[in-house]
Design a protein around this motif. Sequence first.
Motif, mmCIF file in Angstrom:
data_model
loop_
_atom_site.group_PDB
_atom_site.id
_atom_site.type_symbol
_atom_site.label_atom_id
_atom_site.label_comp_id
_atom_site.label_asym_id
_atom_site.label_seq_id
_atom_site.Cartn_x
_atom_site.Cartn_y
_atom_site.Cartn_z
ATOM 1 N N LEU A 92 47.379 26.197 65.247
ATOM 2 C CA LEU A 92 48.820 26.132 65.495
ATOM 3 C C LEU A 92 49.147 26.393 66.962
ATOM 4 C CD1 LEU A 92 50.214 27.891 62.299
ATOM 5 C CD2 LEU A 92 50.285 25.454 62.859
ATOM 6 N N LEU A 93 48.417 27.334 67.586
ATOM 7 C CA LEU A 93 48.661 27.597 69.002
ATOM 8 C C LEU A 93 48.310 26.382 69.849
ATOM 9 C CD1 LEU A 93 47.373 31.270 69.350
ATOM 10 C CD2 LEU A 93 49.734 30.475 69.448
ATOM 11 N N SER A 94 47.196 25.716 69.515
ATOM 12 C CA SER A 94 46.831 24.504 70.256
ATOM 13 C C SER A 94 47.794 23.367 69.954
ATOM 14 C CB SER A 94 45.396 24.089 69.899
ATOM 15 O OG SER A 94 44.466 25.066 70.330
ATOM 16 N N GLY A 95 48.312 23.320 68.722
ATOM 17 C CA GLY A 95 49.249 22.266 68.358
ATOM 18 C C GLY A 95 50.641 22.443 68.946
ATOM 19 N N PHE A 96 50.869 23.538 69.639
ATOM 20 C CA PHE A 96 52.177 23.798 70.255
ATOM 21 C C PHE A 96 52.352 23.035 71.571
ATOM 22 C CE2 PHE A 96 55.148 26.560 72.680
ATOM 23 C CZ PHE A 96 56.214 26.500 71.802
ATOM 24 N N ALA A 97 51.297 22.375 72.057
ATOM 25 C CA ALA A 97 51.346 21.715 73.366
ATOM 26 C C ALA A 97 52.448 20.657 73.467
ATOM 27 C CB ALA A 97 49.984 21.098 73.693
ATOM 28 N N PRO A 98 52.641 19.758 72.470
ATOM 29 C CA PRO A 98 53.714 18.752 72.624
ATOM 30 C C PRO A 98 55.096 19.383 72.752
ATOM 31 C CG PRO A 98 52.169 18.090 70.909
ATOM 32 C CD PRO A 98 51.826 19.501 71.269
ATOM 33 N N PHE A 99 55.373 20.456 72.020
ATOM 34 C CA PHE A 99 56.680 21.109 72.134
ATOM 35 C C PHE A 99 56.850 21.760 73.507
ATOM 36 C CE2 PHE A 99 55.329 21.137 67.710
ATOM 37 C CZ PHE A 99 56.404 20.509 67.095
ATOM 38 N N LEU A 100 55.752 22.324 74.041
ATOM 39 C CA LEU A 100 55.829 22.883 75.383
ATOM 40 C C LEU A 100 56.068 21.790 76.417
ATOM 41 C CD1 LEU A 100 55.573 25.403 77.142
ATOM 42 C CD2 LEU A 100 53.093 25.012 77.222
ATOM 43 N N ALA A 101 55.474 20.605 76.182
ATOM 44 C CA ALA A 101 55.685 19.480 77.104
ATOM 45 C C ALA A 101 57.146 19.038 77.096
ATOM 46 C CB ALA A 101 54.774 18.317 76.724
ATOM 47 N N LEU A 102 57.756 19.011 75.913
ATOM 48 C CA LEU A 102 59.178 18.658 75.846
ATOM 49 C C LEU A 102 60.034 19.686 76.586
ATOM 50 C CD1 LEU A 102 59.480 17.480 72.128
ATOM 51 C CD2 LEU A 102 59.479 16.047 74.184
ATOM 52 N N ALA A 103 59.669 20.960 76.476
ATOM 53 C CA ALA A 103 60.406 22.001 77.196
ATOM 54 C C ALA A 103 60.253 21.838 78.704
ATOM 55 C CB ALA A 103 59.919 23.382 76.759
ATOM 56 N N VAL A 104 59.064 21.442 79.157
ATOM 57 C CA VAL A 104 58.828 21.223 80.583
ATOM 58 C C VAL A 104 59.693 20.068 81.089
ATOM 59 C CG1 VAL A 104 57.117 20.441 82.261
ATOM 60 C CG2 VAL A 104 56.510 22.201 80.595
ATOM 61 N N VAL A 105 59.769 18.996 80.303
ATOM 62 C CA VAL A 105 60.592 17.852 80.706
ATOM 63 C C VAL A 105 62.066 18.242 80.771
ATOM 64 C CG1 VAL A 105 61.371 15.550 80.021
ATOM 65 C CG2 VAL A 105 58.958 16.164 79.828
ATOM 66 N N GLY A 106 62.517 19.023 79.795
ATOM 67 C CA GLY A 106 63.915 19.415 79.776
ATOM 68 C C GLY A 106 64.296 20.375 80.883
ATOM 69 N N SER A 107 63.333 21.118 81.414
ATOM 70 C CA SER A 107 63.649 22.095 82.458
ATOM 71 C C SER A 107 63.620 21.509 83.859
ATOM 72 C CB SER A 107 62.663 23.266 82.385
ATOM 73 O OG SER A 107 61.334 22.809 82.643
ATOM 74 N N ASP A 108 63.131 20.274 84.017
ATOM 75 C CA ASP A 108 63.034 19.669 85.349
ATOM 76 C C ASP A 108 63.641 18.273 85.303
ATOM 77 O OD1 ASP A 108 62.451 18.856 87.870
ATOM 78 O OD2 ASP A 108 60.271 19.064 87.707
ATOM 79 N N PRO A 109 64.908 18.126 85.663
ATOM 80 C CA PRO A 109 65.559 16.802 85.609
ATOM 81 C C PRO A 109 65.088 15.842 86.690
ATOM 82 C CG PRO A 109 67.060 18.432 86.550
ATOM 83 C CD PRO A 109 65.841 19.189 86.108
ATOM 84 N N SER A 110 64.230 16.301 87.603
ATOM 85 C CA SER A 110 63.800 15.417 88.693
ATOM 86 C C SER A 110 62.562 14.599 88.335
ATOM 87 C CB SER A 110 63.511 16.248 89.949
ATOM 88 O OG SER A 110 62.434 17.144 89.709
ATOM 89 N N PHE A 111 62.225 14.521 87.050
ATOM 90 C CA PHE A 111 61.022 13.771 86.664
ATOM 91 C C PHE A 111 61.223 12.275 86.875
ATOM 92 C CE2 PHE A 111 63.674 14.300 82.874
ATOM 93 C CZ PHE A 111 63.811 12.995 82.435
#
Length: 433
Positions: free
Chosen positions: A31-50
Amino acid sequence: MITRPRTFLEVWSGRTAPERFDAYTRWSLYLLSGFAPFLALAVVGSDPSFVPSLVLPWLALVLAQTVVCILTLRAGIVHFLGGPNVRAVLLVPLCVLSVAVATLGMWTFPVTSADGIPDSSRYYAVLMGLGFGTLAVTPLLTFRRLVLVALLVAAVTGCSAWVGTGVTSTTVGFAVGMGVSGAVMLVAVLGSYRASVWMLGVVWEQERTRVLHARLAVAEERLRFSRDLHDVFGRTLSVVAVKSELAAELAARGRPGAEEQMLEVRRIAQDALREVRAVVAGYRSADLGAELAGARSVLRSAGIETTVHGDETPVGQEAQEALAWAVREAVTNVVRHSTASTCTITVHRDGATSVVEVVNDGVPTTPRSGAGSGLLGLAERLEGAGGRLETWADAGRFGLVASVPDDGAARGAPGRAPARELPAPTTERTTRA
């Protein structure tokens, strides 16, 4: 015959303690390893300059890497516990995807100046690609190698601050700060992953040791039984063979004495029969002191904290055997049918009655259907001795109370010596660190 599907609680209750720990540890890591896609979505949402054109490919790579990470982690745990080696068909895609996620992440979150580094998600994108890839191979690396890999990944992540910004005093400071923070975080996370897998190996090693100890105990008992039978029958059968041969020789020659020899053979055979019955009766009989000592050893070997009260209480000879069978059956039920962590055995007097109480805190959440044949047989045995058997369950605790009239103890029968506690088995652990 149609049977209803078993619920998760029923399946979980039917598992042994090592199996529960194994499932809990494995799925926690998955489950901890499977959390990566949700963390990626959070990274995208925190940086609008992508870069919009690169976000979807980067998220797809993260999802593919997550799947390969979980499969590699699963294969690594199996290998750590003694299974086959992890195949290259998993390791090669894992390395490629990890590098691809980190590289594409740098271009997805561009930084053109040192002032934009604090607000950019590039650092987290690079750390995700290399960090989750390293987590997947933690079962395959020792603690020392994990620390070295963590430092290398942290150094690469820190140096990512120079891409597009150049090497200046400001970017060097950012690189050092991000590298140190990444090193601390990676060492902690990788160490916890490796420690979890190591503890899983220790638990299964202890379970194998427990099973081996039980098998050795059975083998030792069989050896002792065969040795006793040999001591009883070896000399007797040799004498029977010699006397039978002598009687046959006398009868063949027509000389007197054959009848006396055969009568002697019959007497020896009868004596041997009595000796065999005595040996079997000795194995069938039960001694309360020996059963209390055996209960301590068996329960503690199963990881159950055991307390015995009143083991010096005087118990008559006739009541001892019935109560010893009660202790044996109760302990067997605790080990086989409960999830107990503590067990208390109490021997005491109630007027002219000797009583044994066995209480444990491991009542199954899903009770078994029907009555066990062991308790029914024990109740019949106690009734034959004039006693009775009672059981109760309350608030997760189960108790067994066996009482037997004991005139021998009431007349002042000598008390038993305290049961000698059997030493717990000790084995050398071979689990890899």
